[in-house]
Design a protein around this motif. Structure first.
Motif, PDB file in Angstrom:
ATOM      1  N   ARG A 152       0.827  -1.205   0.000  1.00  0.00           N
ATOM      2  CA  ARG A 152       0.000   0.000   0.000  1.00  0.00           C
ATOM      3  C   ARG A 152       0.863   1.258   0.000  1.00  0.00           C
ATOM      4  O   ARG A 152       0.486   2.269  -0.616  1.00  0.00           O
ATOM      5  N   ILE A 153       1.996   1.224   0.682  1.00  0.00           N
ATOM      6  CA  ILE A 153       2.877   2.402   0.691  1.00  0.00           C
ATOM      7  C   ILE A 153       3.411   2.665  -0.721  1.00  0.00           C
ATOM      8  O   ILE A 153       3.433   3.805  -1.202  1.00  0.00           O
ATOM      9  N   VAL A 154       3.858   1.610  -1.403  1.00  0.00           N
ATOM     10  CA  VAL A 154       4.351   1.780  -2.771  1.00  0.00           C
ATOM     11  C   VAL A 154       3.212   2.234  -3.676  1.00  0.00           C
ATOM     12  O   VAL A 154       3.384   3.119  -4.540  1.00  0.00           O
ATOM     13  N   GLN A 155       2.033   1.662  -3.506  1.00  0.00           N
ATOM     14  CA  GLN A 155       0.900   2.037  -4.339  1.00  0.00           C
ATOM     15  C   GLN A 155       0.545   3.506  -4.156  1.00  0.00           C
ATOM     16  O   GLN A 155       0.323   4.231  -5.130  1.00  0.00           O
ATOM     17  N   GLU A 156       0.481   3.978  -2.917  1.00  0.00           N
ATOM     18  CA  GLU A 156       0.141   5.381  -2.669  1.00  0.00           C
ATOM     19  C   GLU A 156       1.223   6.313  -3.209  1.00  0.00           C
ATOM     20  O   GLU A 156       0.927   7.394  -3.727  1.00  0.00           O
ATOM     21  N   SER A 157       2.483   5.891  -3.093  1.00  0.00           N
ATOM     22  CA  SER A 157       3.577   6.704  -3.635  1.00  0.00           C
ATOM     23  C   SER A 157       3.444   6.856  -5.145  1.00  0.00           C
ATOM     24  O   SER A 157       3.592   7.965  -5.690  1.00  0.00           O
ATOM     25  N   LEU A 158       3.161   5.756  -5.844  1.00  0.00           N
ATOM     26  CA  LEU A 158       2.986   5.833  -7.293  1.00  0.00           C
ATOM     27  C   LEU A 158       1.756   6.661  -7.650  1.00  0.00           C
ATOM     28  O   LEU A 158       1.764   7.395  -8.661  1.00  0.00           O
ATOM     29  N   THR A 159       0.706   6.559  -6.846  1.00  0.00           N
ATOM     30  CA  THR A 159      -0.497   7.365  -7.107  1.00  0.00           C
ATOM     31  C   THR A 159      -0.170   8.846  -7.076  1.00  0.00           C
ATOM     32  O   THR A 159      -0.600   9.620  -7.946  1.00  0.00           O
ATOM     33  N   ASN A 160       0.600   9.272  -6.079  1.00  0.00           N
ATOM     34  CA  ASN A 160       0.951  10.686  -5.969  1.00  0.00           C
ATOM     35  C   ASN A 160       1.912  11.127  -7.073  1.00  0.00           C
ATOM     36  O   ASN A 160       1.872  12.277  -7.507  1.00  0.00           O
ATOM     37  N   VAL A 161       2.756  10.204  -7.525  1.00  0.00           N
ATOM     38  CA  VAL A 161       3.630  10.540  -8.651  1.00  0.00           C
ATOM     39  C   VAL A 161       2.788  10.813  -9.891  1.00  0.00           C
ATOM     40  O   VAL A 161       3.004  11.791 -10.629  1.00  0.00           O
TER      41      VAL A 161
END
Length: 413
Positions: free
Chosen positions: A318-327
């Motif tokens: 989820r942390i990686v997913q949220e990071s990519l979402t914000n990118v």
């Protein structure tokens, strides 16, 4: 942890209920007094007036008033405990001094001493009991008119009953206090369980909210990007539009599966969800969706992610997913690097070459960055995020865990 007193026995609970009731106990005493007094006079053949031939005064209206005064006083013992004690003792003693036949009227004085003394009026009970015992010396003896109970044997007998009665009152006070403490302890334990249940429910709602935010924000961001691409190239490059629409299809299907899993948990279904929550093993699929949105993603994995506990692995995903979402939503980056190290704890790094502050907006008004920090902090980990010196933005997360040596498949079991 303090030791709680054991719960009182069933007979004791019955007596405690009767003692607390302002109706049950006085009513039972009243019936017993009336029937017992009438029965007691069946053993004495009175003449109906004057003094009885055996020294027993005939039963008249004043005797009934004294008999009834005790239960009535017990009925008001909660509001006027001292007055109730004085009435019970005084009416009983006056009944005996006037020479009426012995009967259950003694019960009025006995219960008054026990019940009122058990609620804490020790000084009044001891004083009233001593005065009552002194008055008993002047009670006439039936069968011997004019003879009082002033012999040493009668005095010792009265003193013995007095001490036994006072000891019984003290015992009742201790047992009553113990029962009340046990009841308070159970009430406090019930309140603590209720508060703990509310806290767990609140944490579950927050966890579900985070899951829905991560799933929907990521998927809708990718869908929005691909939809814009499809609109721009639909006429000039239909094949590129077809690729964008295919990416929208994959993103929406993935989002629906994850939302279905979250809703299954929310409804409380016992059956396992068809689409379990994703973990680090699905990072490749996450990378494919990000690349379909136009990013160039470089994924590096060090160590064995399957040795990471399932809950930690899901939080890392989820942390990686949220990071990519914000990118995708904020940075305007082209290249993204993802580093996953599963050795001494789980270390994650997501860096991009965008404008340098993709999370600046969400840090003040959104849930992205706070949600990632909460996920890391739930396992005792840390998360830092900020611009890189050479441009772009970087998210670093470290989550400790105990390496049991068992693969992730064992964790699922």
């Amino acid at each position: 942890m303090t030791e709680q007193p054991p719960p009182p026995s069933r007979p004791w609970l019955m007596w405690l209920w009767m003692e607390r009731s302002t109706v049950a106990l006085p009513l039972i005493v009243l019936v017993f007094d009336l029937l017992g007094t009438w029965g007691a006079y069946g053993h004495w053949h009175g003449t109906g007036s004057g003094v009885h031939q055996y020294g027993v005064r005939p039963l008249d209206w004043f005797a009934w008033v004294l008999v009834i005064a005790g239960p009535v006083a017990l009925h008001h013992r909660r509001r006027f405990p001292r007055t109730a004690l004085a009435v019970c003792l005084g009416a009983t003693l006056l009944y005996l001094l006037m020479g009426y036949a012995y009967g259950p009227i003694f019960l009025n004085a006995l219960l008054a001493v026990i019940v009122i003394g058990g609620t804490g009026y020790r000084r009044e009970v001891w004083t009233g009991s001593v005065l009552f015992a002194i008055g008993m010396i002047f009670v006439p003896t039936h069968g011997a008119p004019g003879q009082l109970r002033s012999s040493p044997t009668e005095i010792l007998f009265t003193a013995g009953w007095l001490l036994a009665l006072l000891m019984l009152a003290e015992l009742f006070r201790v047992l009553r206090q113990r029962a009340l403490e046990s009841q308070r302890a159970r009430e406090q334990e019930a309140k603590a369980r209720e508060q703990e249940s509310r806290r767990q429910a609140s944490e579950e709602r927050l966890e579900i909210a985070r899951e829905l935010h991560d799933v929907l924000a990521h998927s809708i961001s990718l869908i929005a990007v691909q939809a814009n691409v499809a609109l721009e190239v639909m006429d000039r490059r239909p094949e590129q539009a077809r690729i964008a629409l295919s990416a929208i299809k994959d993103a929406s299907r993935s989002a629906l599966g994850e939302v279905r899993s979250v809703l299954t948990v929310l409804r409380g279904d016992r059956a396992a969800p068809r689409d379990p929550a994703p973990d680090l093993g699905r990072l490749a699929h996450l990378v494919e969706l990000a690349e379909a949105a136009g990013l160039k993603v470089a994924l590096s994995v060090v160590g064995d992610p399957e040795r990471v506990p399932l809950a930690v692995s899901q939080a890392g995903y989820r942390i990686v997913q949220e990071s990519l979402t914000n990118v995708v939503r904020h940075s305007g980056a082209v290249h993204v690097t993802i580093l996953v190290e599963a050795a001494d704890g789980l270390h994650l790094r997501v860096a991009d070459d965008g404008r340098g502050c993709p999370l600046g907006e969400t840090a003040t008004g959104g849930n992205g960055l706070p949600g990632m920090r909460e996920r890391a902090g739930a396992f005792g980990g840390t998360l830092t995020a900020g611009p890189q010196p050479g441009g772009g933005f970087r998210v670093d997360a470290h989550i400790p865990y105990a390496d049991t040596g068992s693969p992730l498949a064992e964790e699922r079991r």
